[in-house]
Design a protein around this motif. Structure first.
Motif, PDB file in Angstrom:
ATOM      1  N   GLY A 195       0.794  -1.216   0.000  1.00 30.08           N
ATOM      2  CA  GLY A 195       0.000   0.000   0.000  1.00 30.08           C
ATOM      3  C   GLY A 195       0.830   1.271   0.000  1.00 30.08           C
ATOM      4  O   GLY A 195       0.358   2.325  -0.370  1.00 30.08           O
ATOM      5  N   ARG A 196       2.098   1.168   0.416  1.00 33.39           N
ATOM      6  CA  ARG A 196       2.945   2.355   0.506  1.00 33.39           C
ATOM      7  C   ARG A 196       4.176   2.243  -0.376  1.00 33.39           C
ATOM      8  O   ARG A 196       5.125   2.973  -0.205  1.00 33.39           O
ATOM      9  N   THR A 197       4.151   1.338  -1.320  1.00 32.01           N
ATOM     10  CA  THR A 197       5.337   1.069  -2.127  1.00 32.01           C
ATOM     11  C   THR A 197       5.852   2.316  -2.834  1.00 32.01           C
ATOM     12  O   THR A 197       7.048   2.551  -2.866  1.00 32.01           O
ATOM     13  N   GLY A 198       4.974   3.131  -3.394  1.00 31.23           N
ATOM     14  CA  GLY A 198       5.415   4.312  -4.119  1.00 31.23           C
ATOM     15  C   GLY A 198       6.277   5.237  -3.277  1.00 31.23           C
ATOM     16  O   GLY A 198       7.371   5.601  -3.674  1.00 31.23           O
ATOM     17  N   ALA A 199       5.804   5.591  -2.101  1.00 31.98           N
ATOM     18  CA  ALA A 199       6.566   6.479  -1.226  1.00 31.98           C
ATOM     19  C   ALA A 199       7.826   5.801  -0.717  1.00 31.98           C
ATOM     20  O   ALA A 199       8.886   6.422  -0.646  1.00 31.98           O
ATOM     21  N   CYS A 200       7.722   4.525  -0.392  1.00 31.88           N
ATOM     22  CA  CYS A 200       8.886   3.794   0.110  1.00 31.88           C
ATOM     23  C   CYS A 200       9.956   3.658  -0.961  1.00 31.88           C
ATOM     24  O   CYS A 200      11.131   3.840  -0.688  1.00 31.88           O
ATOM     25  N   ILE A 201       9.547   3.339  -2.156  1.00 31.32           N
ATOM     26  CA  ILE A 201      10.524   3.140  -3.216  1.00 31.32           C
ATOM     27  C   ILE A 201      11.202   4.459  -3.581  1.00 31.32           C
ATOM     28  O   ILE A 201      12.389   4.490  -3.890  1.00 31.32           O
ATOM     29  N   GLU A 202      10.474   5.573  -3.495  1.00 29.92           N
ATOM     30  CA  GLU A 202      11.088   6.877  -3.754  1.00 29.92           C
ATOM     31  C   GLU A 202      12.169   7.178  -2.725  1.00 29.92           C
ATOM     32  O   GLU A 202      13.253   7.640  -3.066  1.00 29.92           O
ATOM     33  N   LYS A 203      11.884   6.912  -1.461  1.00 31.97           N
ATOM     34  CA  LYS A 203      12.874   7.144  -0.396  1.00 31.97           C
ATOM     35  C   LYS A 203      14.066   6.215  -0.563  1.00 31.97           C
ATOM     36  O   LYS A 203      15.207   6.615  -0.348  1.00 31.97           O
ATOM     37  N   PHE A 204      13.788   4.972  -0.949  1.00 30.46           N
ATOM     38  CA  PHE A 204      14.858   4.011  -1.184  1.00 30.46           C
ATOM     39  C   PHE A 204      15.793   4.510  -2.279  1.00 30.46           C
ATOM     40  O   PHE A 204      17.009   4.559  -2.098  1.00 30.46           O
ATOM     41  N   PHE A 205      15.232   4.921  -3.413  1.00 32.22           N
ATOM     42  CA  PHE A 205      16.065   5.399  -4.509  1.00 32.22           C
ATOM     43  C   PHE A 205      16.780   6.697  -4.150  1.00 32.22           C
ATOM     44  O   PHE A 205      17.918   6.922  -4.582  1.00 32.22           O
ATOM     45  N   PRO A 216      16.424  -3.505   3.410  1.00 28.62           N
ATOM     46  CA  PRO A 216      15.586  -3.934   4.541  1.00 28.62           C
ATOM     47  C   PRO A 216      14.867  -2.786   5.268  1.00 28.62           C
ATOM     48  O   PRO A 216      13.774  -2.965   5.786  1.00 28.62           O
ATOM     49  N   LYS A 217      15.469  -1.598   5.266  1.00 28.80           N
ATOM     50  CA  LYS A 217      14.827  -0.440   5.924  1.00 28.80           C
ATOM     51  C   LYS A 217      13.510  -0.081   5.274  1.00 28.80           C
ATOM     52  O   LYS A 217      12.651   0.518   5.900  1.00 28.80           O
ATOM     53  N   TYR A 218      13.367  -0.436   3.994  1.00 27.41           N
ATOM     54  CA  TYR A 218      12.167  -0.096   3.242  1.00 27.41           C
ATOM     55  C   TYR A 218      11.306  -1.322   2.947  1.00 27.41           C
ATOM     56  O   TYR A 218      10.382  -1.258   2.145  1.00 27.41           O
ATOM     57  N   GLY A 219      11.616  -2.432   3.621  1.00 27.85           N
ATOM     58  CA  GLY A 219      10.841  -3.646   3.433  1.00 27.85           C
ATOM     59  C   GLY A 219      11.045  -4.286   2.076  1.00 27.85           C
ATOM     60  O   GLY A 219      10.184  -4.993   1.588  1.00 27.85           O
TER      61      GLY A 219
END
Length: 57
Positions: free
Chosen positions: A9-19, A49-52
């Motif tokens: 459900g939060r992949t978009g925001a998480c992936i942006e922070k990851f990148f 791992p910090k971003y699942g």
């Protein structure tokens, strides 16, 4: 390579922070990409791992 993220459900925001964390600024966005260095791969694997994020074969 596949990327699995349990936070669907939060992949978009998480992936942006990851990148943003693992990314490296480039001078010319039109230039071809450079091969990944061992240091860059370590940075990706350490941050995931910090971003699942889990890398699976």
């Amino acid at each position: 390579m596949s990327i699995k993220s349990p936070r669907s459900g939060r992949t978009g925001a998480c992936i942006e922070k990851f990148f943003a964390e693992i990314g490296v600024p480039v001078d010319d966005p039109e230039a071809s990409s450079r091969p990944a260095t061992p240091e860059a791969i370590e940075r990706v694997l350490a941050a995931a791992p910090k971003y699942g994020i889990e890398f699976i074969a």
